[in-house]
Design a protein around this motif. Sequence first.
Motif, mmCIF file in Angstrom:
data_model
loop_
_atom_site.group_PDB
_atom_site.id
_atom_site.type_symbol
_atom_site.label_atom_id
_atom_site.label_comp_id
_atom_site.label_asym_id
_atom_site.label_seq_id
_atom_site.Cartn_x
_atom_site.Cartn_y
_atom_site.Cartn_z
ATOM 1 N N UNK A 153 -2.348 7.550 -2.744
ATOM 2 C CA UNK A 153 -1.976 6.261 -3.339
ATOM 3 C C UNK A 153 -1.679 5.192 -2.295
ATOM 4 N N UNK A 154 -1.414 5.573 -1.070
ATOM 5 C CA UNK A 154 -1.122 4.586 -0.038
ATOM 6 C C UNK A 154 -2.401 3.851 0.356
ATOM 7 N N UNK A 155 -2.226 2.672 0.942
ATOM 8 C CA UNK A 155 -3.376 1.947 1.472
ATOM 9 C C UNK A 155 -2.924 1.066 2.628
ATOM 10 N N UNK A 156 -3.912 0.626 3.400
ATOM 11 C CA UNK A 156 -3.664 -0.264 4.521
ATOM 12 C C UNK A 156 -4.770 -1.309 4.566
ATOM 13 N N UNK A 157 -4.480 -2.446 5.169
ATOM 14 C CA UNK A 157 -5.499 -3.490 5.312
ATOM 15 C C UNK A 157 -6.138 -3.374 6.692
ATOM 16 N N UNK A 158 -7.474 -3.395 6.702
ATOM 17 C CA UNK A 158 -8.206 -3.325 7.954
ATOM 18 C C UNK A 158 -9.150 -4.505 8.084
ATOM 19 N N UNK A 159 -9.361 -4.945 9.327
ATOM 20 C CA UNK A 159 -10.412 -5.918 9.597
ATOM 21 C C UNK A 159 -11.757 -5.315 9.214
#
Length: 396
Positions: A19-25
């Motif tokens: 369920x976690x997420x991160x923002x990436x270029x």
Amino acid sequence: MLDFATALANLLAAARRVREFEHLDLLAANGRVLAHDVISPLAVPGFDNSAMDGYALNIADFNSPPADFLLSQRIAAGEVGQALAVGEAARIFTGAPIPAGANAVAMQEVCTVNDGRVTVTMLLKNGANIRRAGEDIAAQSVVLTAGTRLGAAEIGLVASIGCPTLPVVPPLKVALLSTGDELVEPGKPLAAGQIYNSNRYALHTLLQTLGCAVTDFGIVADDRAATIELLTMAAEQNDVVITSGGVSVGEEDHVKAAVEYLGSLDLWKIAMKPGKPFAHGRIGEADFIGLPGNPVSSMVTFLMLVRPFLLARQGVTALDPVSLPLIAAFDWKKAGDRREFLRVRLNAAGQIELFPRQGSGVLTSMVWGDGLVDLAAGQTIIAGDTVNYLPLSALV
């Protein structure tokens, strides 16, 4: 034995989505899995533009168009032209905005220019060669859905709507262990009865291809206490623990007993070939997967069972492998009692050839082949039959 389809369904039912997420270029997002839908803030194209180099025309009557047009201006990409009156033309280039009044673009190959007038040598339809605003992407539309694995096309599409980053699922942390006192690492001498550890390198590479963050614990000795200690450490630090070998019922196979001691284990004898012994369970919060030790069995069970499980844990929605109906150039006359995955390759005639040795230890078959034939239990093949071909390129 558990049939293959049931085993896969059970495995996928146990896959807990991250369920976690991160923002990436964008340039760092290749191969990652999209965590949320992407909605376009704008239309693409953002304005009517020319689909080619040519001449934008204002035609009053498409049934009886004039033979030539007054050339009034030149419009390059990035420039905005003036409105065209009826019977006027503008030199225009691919991607340049269509000027007001223009209702068709004639490609330059069907036009000639003399003394400031453009002659068109073919009839055009209203809107010819004009890319309309929003015809590719409508503003506020969903362009990518959660669960999409990101590649060049997806990342390029996101760039086209002006988004610099993407919300992605973090890499699954996977621990990899090899079991067996007979295993030796490449580069070291072999003693009598020993073999080189090929599974470690094949599985490590497959896991990296799936975007997993791999922690390699190397070879665990055939010792119950050592196995328990290493599995405990691996489960505490990772989302998934994968072993190769050691899940049968031999007295030197300690993985089964260690996992049962630390957590829970389902040991499946799957009706598939290669790859009958397979284990799935939990150690604390980590999933456990035990693969067979034979190298082809290990790779095939990974591709057909573990790959979709790991993708499902990352939220990927497209899990079914690509399959193609192709013609067999071989006979397979012995009907087996298990679902079988034959190592094959496509020949110059577009037919499927069979590797002559299909044993579970013949790793050269995976290098020679470019795909698998999915053979149902009890199925035979006569040259000329249509078979279900799974290209390895779509699996790895």
